[in-house]
Design an enzyme around this catalytic site. Structure first.
Site, PDB file in Angstrom:
ATOM      1  N   ASN A 190      -2.144   2.237 -10.465  1.00  0.00           N
ATOM      2  CA  ASN A 190      -1.255   1.637  -9.474  1.00  0.00           C
ATOM      3  C   ASN A 190      -1.796   0.256  -9.151  1.00  0.00           C
ATOM      4  O   ASN A 190      -2.912   0.126  -8.630  1.00  0.00           O
ATOM      5  CB  ASN A 190      -1.220   2.477  -8.193  1.00  0.00           C
ATOM      6  N   GLU A 229      -4.112   8.218  -5.949  1.00  0.00           N
ATOM      7  CA  GLU A 229      -4.952   7.282  -5.200  1.00  0.00           C
ATOM      8  C   GLU A 229      -5.990   7.959  -4.297  1.00  0.00           C
ATOM      9  O   GLU A 229      -5.935   7.847  -3.055  1.00  0.00           O
ATOM     10  CB  GLU A 229      -4.079   6.338  -4.363  1.00  0.00           C
ATOM     11  N   HIS A 288       0.250  13.763  -3.138  1.00  0.00           N
ATOM     12  CA  HIS A 288       0.430  12.377  -2.694  1.00  0.00           C
ATOM     13  C   HIS A 288       0.346  12.375  -1.163  1.00  0.00           C
ATOM     14  O   HIS A 288       1.264  11.995  -0.468  1.00  0.00           O
ATOM     15  CB  HIS A 288       1.768  11.833  -3.202  1.00  0.00           C
TER      16      HIS A 288
HETATM   17  O1  IFM Z   1       3.808   3.356  -0.672  1.00  0.00           O
HETATM   18  C1  IFM Z   1       2.565   3.370  -1.286  1.00  0.00           C
HETATM   19  C2  IFM Z   1       2.412   4.602  -2.154  1.00  0.00           C
HETATM   20  O2  IFM Z   1       2.586   5.766  -1.420  1.00  0.00           O
HETATM   21  C3  IFM Z   1       1.040   4.643  -2.775  1.00  0.00           C
HETATM   22  N1  IFM Z   1       0.707   3.399  -3.413  1.00  0.00           N
HETATM   23  C4  IFM Z   1       0.955   2.180  -2.704  1.00  0.00           C
HETATM   24  C5  IFM Z   1       2.349   2.157  -2.156  1.00  0.00           C
HETATM   25  C6  IFM Z   1       2.621   0.837  -1.397  1.00  0.00           C
HETATM   26  O3  IFM Z   1       1.736   0.716  -0.337  1.00  0.00           O
END
Ligand code: IFM
Length: 447
Positions: A304, A178, A133
């Site tokens: 997400n 992501e 991450h």
């Molecule tokens: O905080 C982030 C996370 O680390 C990854 N997805 C989106 C979130 C909000 O921006």
């Protein structure tokens, strides 16, 4: 701790609307909460370096202390358990367990994650582990980072070691969180670490992220690891700002860049031809066999979802023109977009199991008399859980939902100014306080 206010009772979604096996959870990531940046042998990550340039982070902050989760593990595990969730999604900090990203392992770093997975287990909470991450060891960035193909093997070695040590106590393993963000925000727009601004590099990075995912899945399965393996993608439905042909074409291309660029190779074994054509000389170098390597069978895909997007060929799209409320990030609140996204993915791909691995919003969250009455977040979560349910009723195999985030934390380039938590963190004292949204989630999960 406050009580759930009475107007919340009118919200309609119930736990019993979902299958008994449905996984309810909360999510975090290592760099955003752990702190202990220079403790117990952790190596520097690209985010530590990125934060050293004050202009990169809105409040000039960094992750050195963050929520100090590393030193408050037991308290935080009790906090998670108090919510009544079935699962906790977290990530491993690669530089904490392997400071240089290759070579020696840091035993103290692994001890922390041993205590984390053991603590979850003792509390009856499933561990959803994410390997990457965004906190890449800086030493690997110094060798070119994700732009250097060698990193795929380093990632694979790291992934196997984490699974060898912790795999018996986790419920699922996810490779990347992501990849679009890492590729585009980290290497094309440069607003995230490592802060490069080069489209060709960005797409090569994206390819190596996917390749490393496929290599890791294959290597982990070769260890006879039987639990579900997957990847997490940030996804949004993308609409044309008008029915003008140029806006429609732009929306299709943007969908290719954000959604199909990841879904197609993972589930169909090929990059979308329209995006390859648009990239021209900036298309990534792909070796023979790479696409088959990427398209390993997936046990699950994590989605997400935060908002939808609009594409406009001629000018910047003004999100205010939707008339819908925005979160503190300036993101439109549009829960039906989650149903639309899930049903579209279900129609276009043969999907594995789906988890909503992140969903939530940043809101102002004033603390008044020791309480945060975040009705806006509560309604956001309720409506998106309902939107998930609607997609399930239309045939999408959604197995779980994770609130982003367990607690307020380091929101990357926004620093600590944007609060996504259902638990408030007072950054001076590091005291945690359940917001109304947490109390509501807790009552929802009681059934
Ligand atoms: O905080 C982030 C996370 O680390 C990854 N997805 C989106 C979130 C909000 O921006």
């Amino acid at each position: 701790m406050g009580k759930v206010s009475s107007d919340i009772q009118s919200l309609v979604i119930k736990k019993s609307d979902f299958p008994a096996s449905f996984t309810w959870g909360v999510a975090t990531s290592s760099f955003q909460i752990e702190g202990a940046g220079q403790q117990d042998g952790r190596g520097p990550s690209i985010w530590d370096t990125f934060c050293e340039t004050p202009a990169h982070i809105a409040d000039q902050s960094n992750g050195l202390v963050a929520c100090d989760h590393y030193n408050r593990l037991d308290e935080d595990l009790d906090l998670i358990a108090s919510l009544g969730v079935k699962a906790y999604r977290f990530s491993i900090s690669w530089p904490r367990v392997q400071p240089l990203g290759q070579g020696a392992w840091n035993e103290a770093g692994f001890d922390f994650y041993e205590r984390l997975v053991d603590g979850l287990r003792q509390r009856g909470i499933e561990a959803f582990l994410t390997l990457y991450h965004w906190d890449l060891p800086q030493a690997l960035q110094d060798q070119g980072g994700w732009n250097n193909r060698d990193i795929c093997q380093h990632f694979c070695n790291y992934a196997c070691e984490v699974v060898r040590r912790l795999g018996d106590r986790v419920a699922t393993v996810c490779t990347h969180n992501e990849p679009w963000v890492v590729s585009i925000l980290g290497h094309e727009t440069g607003i995230f670490a490592p802060g490069l601004k080069d489209r060709k590099i960005a797409y090569q990075v994206g390819h190596h992220l996917l390749l490393s995912h496929g290599m890791a899945l294959q290597a982990i399965r070769a260890m006879s690891f039987q639990k579900p393996l997957g990847i997490v993608l940030n996804q949004s439905p993308i609409y044309p700002a008008s029915q003008a042909p140029e806006d429609v074409a732009k929306a299709r291309l943007d969908d290719g860049i954000v959604v199909r660029w990841y879904m197609d190779p993972l589930l169909k074994g090929a990059y979308p031809a329209d995006v390859i054509e648009w990239l021209g000389d900036d298309a990534p170098e792909v070796h023979a066999g790479d696409m088959a390597q990427i398209a390993q069978p997936l046990d699950f895909i994590g989605v997400n979802y935060y908002t939808r997007n609009f594409s406009c060929a001629s000018q910047t799209w003004d999100v205010a023109s939707t008339g819908n409320p925005l979160t503190e990030m300036g993101w439109e609140i549009y829960a039906p977009g989650l149903t639309e996204l899930l049903t579209r993915l279900h129609a276009d791909y043969t999907l594995p199991a789906v988890y909503i691995t992140e969903n939530g919003g940043a809101f102002k969250d004033p603390m008044v008399n020791g309480q945060v009455d975040d009705q806006d977040r509560l309604a956001y979560l309720h409506d998106h859980i309902q939107a998930t349910h609607t997609a399930m009723a239309q045939g999408v195999d959604v197995r779980g939902y994770f609130v982003w985030s367990l607690m307020d934390n380091f929101e990357w380039a926004s620093g600590y100014e944007k609060r996504f938590g259902i638990v408030h963190v007072d950054y001076a004292s590091l005291r945690r306080t359940l917001k109304q949204s947490a109390l509501w989630y807790q009552s929802l999960l009681k059934g």
